[in-house]
Scaffold this motif. Structure first.
Motif, PDB file in Angstrom:
ATOM      1  N   UNK A   1      52.766  34.027  41.340  1.00 15.96           N
ATOM      2  CA  UNK A   1      52.920  35.105  40.362  1.00 15.96           C
ATOM      3  C   UNK A   1      51.698  35.156  39.439  1.00 15.96           C
TER       4      UNK A   1
ATOM      5  N   UNK B   1      48.686  34.130  40.127  1.00 16.75           N
ATOM      6  CA  UNK B   1      47.563  34.654  40.915  1.00 16.75           C
ATOM      7  C   UNK B   1      47.633  36.182  40.997  1.00 16.75           C
ATOM      8  N   UNK B   2      48.822  36.687  41.242  1.00 20.40           N
ATOM      9  CA  UNK B   2      48.982  38.138  41.446  1.00 20.40           C
ATOM     10  C   UNK B   2      48.840  38.939  40.155  1.00 20.40           C
ATOM     11  N   UNK B   3      48.814  38.266  39.028  1.00 21.00           N
ATOM     12  CA  UNK B   3      48.708  38.974  37.754  1.00 21.00           C
ATOM     13  C   UNK B   3      47.371  38.762  37.055  1.00 21.00           C
TER      14      UNK B   3
END
Lengths: 73, 410
Positions: free
Chosen positions: A59, A61-63
């Motif tokens: 999460x 990483x994805x943000x």
């Protein structure tokens, strides 16, 4: 994953050159990331991620707006 | 451009856009979507020549490119900034490398998350005080203005307290902010005259802090050293102006736009009231979709940017909100999903100029929404969309927003 009885943990890494201190990782996964006095992110400990926190790491990483986080698994 | 020319309405956004046109911010999402599909780097002759990229890729590329683009000018205006690179008039936002990082390092620690978190109780109290003042009107069934009497009041009070400036000067700060950010259509000599008033005010505050230092950002800036010496008065004053200007309009706009969304999307409001654990993802989604800040750069070197002949001193707008709506980067980019978990938005910019106050802005936005919906769990726009007045210029948000409270917890 377990290999020959050895547990290989997911590893996270923050690229200090790319990190600009948005602090999304620290907000989303404070168990894995800390921030220094300048607000820049650092991984806690050696960057090993316990299995129960792997989703949090993904999460974070994805943000990250600067694409500063990498995961090795 | 003739100095007496009145504002001319925009006829074609691809070739003649002007962010001072009242229709621009009101219809920004549609304009950016249209341009992204047809003319991803628009150009206008206004302001001496201005470019407008609208894709995430191009906005990001320019934000990272400090060789071909300078931050010497960050507010598009009719004249060019007087102060040269690499320091600029309001360091570090107007500074370029290598000076930039040194000036920025001075300001990062006071705005780091662990220094900002302790402000939460005071911000909550401030929000509640503003809501208390609305109670009588709500009880009488009168509309309240969630932009002018709530969103606008929060950041101005917080930054005045952080700087150690007199809270009674609130209206004056708001006027300074308006002059700099919304008075972009003023002729250069009028802009300079108005800016001079701001400078004189800040110098008087610096002198006051010199006479009686206290535990605030102004005294901090006056005490720190850069390259072995105290900062010049110009540097201290420029940084204060940056904090005052950048800290007010932006957060005010983010709070206002978020409340506008909730006033016009009752299903999202009801969901958030029923499940406050959605607040963190909702805040990020509001920041993505309603990112208030479009930055600007000046072209530093003649060069070709994806087929666009960019010339020295051309302006380039950096619409981070347009980048945030790019469907190539964000699935369902045009949908507001308050439970969106993957959200790499660039509301606070990208690269070395990431908004210094982002932690404070997030805190103010979060608390402002939490307290507003806790007090008023159901509300809508009083009147029609035409009764909502949007800003002009690079900061996008509602300036007047009449709200009718349907259900309240007062």
């Amino acid at each position: 994953m377990a290999v020959s009885g050895i547990v290989i943990l997911m590893q996270i890494h923050v690229d200090a050159e790319k990190c600009q201190g948005h602090n999304r990782c620290y907000a989303l996964a404070p168990e894995l990331f800390d921030v220094d006095d300048y607000g820049n992110a650092v991984v806690i400990g050696d960057g090993s991620v316990p299995p129960e926190l792997e989703d949090r790491a993904r999460l974070a990483l994805a943000n990250c707006p600067e694409f500063a986080i990498t995961i090795l698994e | 451009m003739a100095s007496t020319e009145d504002f001319t309405m925009v006829a074609d956004w691809a070739t003649d856009f002007d962010h001072a046109d009242p229709q621009y911010n009101r219809n920004a999402h549609a304009i950016w979507a249209e341009l992204r599909g047809t003319c991803p780097v628009a150009h206008s002759d206004r302001y001496g020549g201005t470019w407008l990229p609208t894709t995430h890729e191009y906005v990001r590329e320019i934000a990272y490119d400090t060789e071909n683009f300078t931050s010497r000018g960050v507010v598009v205006e009719k004249g060019l900034p007087l102060e040269p690179a690499p320091i600029g008039g309001a360091p570090p936002i107007t500074s370029d490398p290598p000076f930039h990082i040194e000036a920025r390092k001075l300001l990062l620690p006071p705005f780091a998350p662990k220094k900002i978190e302790p402000w939460e109780p005071e911000i909550r109290k401030l929000c509640n005080g503003l809501l208390d003042a609305m109670v009588d009107n709500v009880a009488q069934g009168k509309p309240i203005d969630a932009a002018a009497d709530y969103a606008k009041r929060i950041p101005v009070n917080v930054i005045a307290r952080m700087l150690g400036f007199p809270l009674k000067d609130e209206e004056l700060f708001l006027e300074f902010v308006h002059n700099v950010l919304e008075g972009i259509d003023d002729e250069p000599e009028i802009r300079i005259e108005k800016f001079e008033r701001l400078i004189q005010y800040v110098i008087a505050q610096i002198e006051d802090h010199h006479a009686s230092p206290r535990d605030d950002l102004t005294s901090y800036l006056m005490s720190v050293e850069l390259f072995g010496s105290k900062l010049s008065v110009e540097h201290v004053g420029g940084s204060i102006i940056l904090l005052l200007i950048a800290g007010i309009d932006t957060t005010w706009s983010a709070i206002g736009s978020s409340l506008w969304h909730l006033a016009t999307h009752h299903e999202d409001l009801a969901r958030l009231v029923a499940d406050p654990s959605l607040i963190p993802t909702a805040v990020e989604e509001f920041l993505r979709v309603y990112a208030p800040v479009t930055m600007a750069r000046l072209v530093a070197k003649d060069h070709d940017f994806h087929g666009c002949p960019m010339k020295v001193d051309d302006w380039v707008l950096l619409p981070f909100p347009a980048a945030n709506l790019d469907p190539l980067v964000f699935p369902d980019a045009d949908k507001v999903l308050i439970d969106r978990t993957e959200n790499r938005h660039s509301a606070f910019g990208l690269g070395i100029h990431r908004c210094l106050g982002s932690n404070l802005a997030r805190l103010e936005l979060t608390v402002a929404i939490q307290e507003f919906i806790a007090r008023f769990p159901s509300f809508e726009i009083a009147g029609t969309e035409d009764d909502v007045v949007w800003s002009v210029g690079q900061i996008r948000g509602p300036r007047e927003m009449p709200i009718r409270v349907i259900d309240n917890q007062i």
